[in-house]
Motif scaffolding. Sequence first.
Motif, short mmCIF file in Angstrom:
data_model
loop_
_atom_site.label_atom_id
_atom_site.label_comp_id
_atom_site.label_asym_id
_atom_site.label_seq_id
_atom_site.Cartn_x
_atom_site.Cartn_y
_atom_site.Cartn_z
N ARG A 15 0.81 -1.20 0.00
CA ARG A 15 0.00 0.00 0.00
C ARG A 15 0.86 1.27 0.00
N MET A 16 2.16 1.11 0.20
CA MET A 16 3.03 2.26 0.04
C MET A 16 3.49 2.28 -1.42
N SER A 17 2.51 2.40 -2.28
CA SER A 17 2.73 2.39 -3.71
C SER A 17 2.53 3.80 -4.22
N ALA A 18 2.41 3.93 -5.52
CA ALA A 18 2.18 5.26 -6.09
C ALA A 18 0.93 5.90 -5.50
N ASP A 19 -0.10 5.09 -5.20
CA ASP A 19 -1.33 5.65 -4.64
C ASP A 19 -1.08 6.29 -3.28
N PHE A 20 -0.25 5.65 -2.46
CA PHE A 20 0.05 6.19 -1.13
C PHE A 20 0.77 7.53 -1.26
N PHE A 21 1.79 7.60 -2.10
CA PHE A 21 2.51 8.84 -2.28
C PHE A 21 1.61 9.93 -2.86
N GLU A 22 0.71 9.51 -3.75
CA GLU A 22 -0.22 10.48 -4.32
C GLU A 22 -1.17 11.02 -3.26
N GLN A 23 -1.66 10.14 -2.37
CA GLN A 23 -2.57 10.58 -1.31
C GLN A 23 -1.94 11.66 -0.45
N LEU A 24 -0.65 11.52 -0.14
CA LEU A 24 0.01 12.45 0.77
C LEU A 24 0.78 13.54 0.04
N ASP A 25 0.66 13.60 -1.28
CA ASP A 25 1.37 14.62 -2.07
C ASP A 25 2.87 14.55 -1.86
N ILE A 26 3.41 13.33 -1.84
CA ILE A 26 4.85 13.13 -1.66
C ILE A 26 5.43 12.67 -3.00
N PRO A 27 6.56 13.25 -3.42
CA PRO A 27 7.21 12.73 -4.63
C PRO A 27 7.74 11.33 -4.39
N MET A 28 7.89 10.56 -5.44
CA MET A 28 8.50 9.24 -5.30
C MET A 28 9.95 9.43 -4.83
N PRO A 29 10.46 8.49 -4.02
CA PRO A 29 11.81 8.65 -3.48
C PRO A 29 12.87 8.81 -4.58
N ASP A 30 13.84 9.65 -4.30
CA ASP A 30 14.98 9.79 -5.22
C ASP A 30 15.85 8.54 -5.18
N ILE A 31 15.95 7.93 -4.01
CA ILE A 31 16.82 6.77 -3.81
C ILE A 31 16.09 5.78 -2.91
N ASN A 32 16.14 4.51 -3.26
CA ASN A 32 15.61 3.45 -2.40
C ASN A 32 16.75 2.50 -2.08
N LEU A 33 17.09 2.37 -0.82
CA LEU A 33 18.20 1.52 -0.41
C LEU A 33 17.82 0.04 -0.45
N ASP A 34 16.54 -0.29 -0.51
CA ASP A 34 16.06 -1.66 -0.70
C ASP A 34 16.65 -2.65 0.31
N VAL A 35 16.62 -2.30 1.59
CA VAL A 35 17.24 -3.20 2.56
C VAL A 35 16.38 -4.44 2.83
N GLY A 36 15.08 -4.35 2.67
CA GLY A 36 14.22 -5.49 2.86
C GLY A 36 14.07 -5.91 4.31
N SER A 37 13.54 -7.10 4.51
CA SER A 37 13.25 -7.59 5.85
C SER A 37 14.49 -8.21 6.48
N GLY A 38 14.36 -8.54 7.77
CA GLY A 38 15.46 -9.14 8.51
C GLY A 38 15.32 -8.81 9.98
N THR A 39 16.23 -9.32 10.80
CA THR A 39 16.22 -8.95 12.20
C THR A 39 16.59 -7.48 12.33
N GLN A 40 16.38 -6.93 13.52
CA GLN A 40 16.72 -5.52 13.71
C GLN A 40 18.20 -5.27 13.47
N ALA A 41 19.05 -6.19 13.92
CA ALA A 41 20.48 -6.02 13.70
C ALA A 41 20.83 -6.11 12.22
N GLU A 42 20.19 -7.05 11.52
CA GLU A 42 20.45 -7.18 10.08
C GLU A 42 20.00 -5.93 9.33
#
Length: 370
Positions: A53-80
């Motif tokens: 749900r944090m897709s283009a629709d979400f950013f459009e709802q809040l008038d936020i531009p799409m991120p300039d950079i996505n680090l794409d860390v994904g899931s994992g433990t808090q330390a990971e």
Amino acid sequence: MNNTSPTVIDIIAGARPNFMKIAPIIRALDERKVAGGRLRYRLIHTGQHYDSRMSADFFEQLDIPMPDINLDVGSGTQAEQTAAIMTRYERLLLDHPSSLCLVVGDVTSTMACAIAAQKLRVPVAHVEAGIRSGDWGMPEEINRMVTDSITNWFFTTSETANDNLRRAGVEDDRLFFVGNTMIDTLLAHMDRLRPPPFWDEYGLLPGSYFVVTLHRPSNVDAGSSFARLLRAIGEGTRSLPTIFPVHPRTRKTLEAIEDLPANLVFVEPQPYLEFNYLVRHAKAVITDSGGITEETTVMGVPCMTLRDTTERPETVSIGTNEILGTNPANLSRALDRLFAAGWKKGGIPELWDGRTGERIVAALEELFPS
């Protein structure tokens, strides 16, 4: 002619609540840019939480531009996750330095990017600094404490937060009491709130249903205690429809519970405009979230928090929130009181007025003059 280069601010977001907090800052920066301001920003999504749900629709709802950079860390433990965010953000700063790392809230991304920035001598500003629950069992509390211990400039939501920071040795010239950006976002979109698609399906009417959000491990990880809590909610809400947008971690426990109360309506997590429409028109909200207590306070909706502590005491002392703990009996008594005598009216904390983003950007312009 002005030949000076613009000041580049990294705005960090890693989880859905972060985007609600940064939206007013981005809007204010964009407005100042049009007026000739020198501050520029890079919107960096760490990818800490993936949410369809944090897709283009979400950013459009809040008038936020799409991120300039996505680090794409994904899931994992808090330390990971912490390690992955630090490693990838460090590489970005080494290749493309910025003038400031601006972090918001208290998620893992907040702490990890603050650490990576400071180690490369990039100063840090923390929005929503200084809030404390006193509960070290909450990962967010550790994130707040670590982040504030290495922050240069603190943007706060309340005088309580200021006092917390002063006790930790922070000088007043590093404190900026600006208000609450979450409330900026809420007020900016209040007229656009809209009912979810299931509004008519479940016969929902203003003031005649409840909203529940529960996701903290102390409430949802143990099936037996979670079941007792759900039964107390079902009985205490007196057969009124009770809408429960289910967090992924909550759903795992929920699937193993039998004989759920008939009036509990389990739905998918809702987009911003639809969820806050539900909250605005609810008879009351039952939650273990901190941010929702701020929104209910501003909307004047009764709120019952199933936790022993809060990092937002102003929602209790000023607003519509009450801390009930996790004992189902406390919730039952509170719901009886709601039906019998109503709920406290509450008020709105100082500077929760929709202009926090503007105050933050004005302070940044003073900190980074041309």
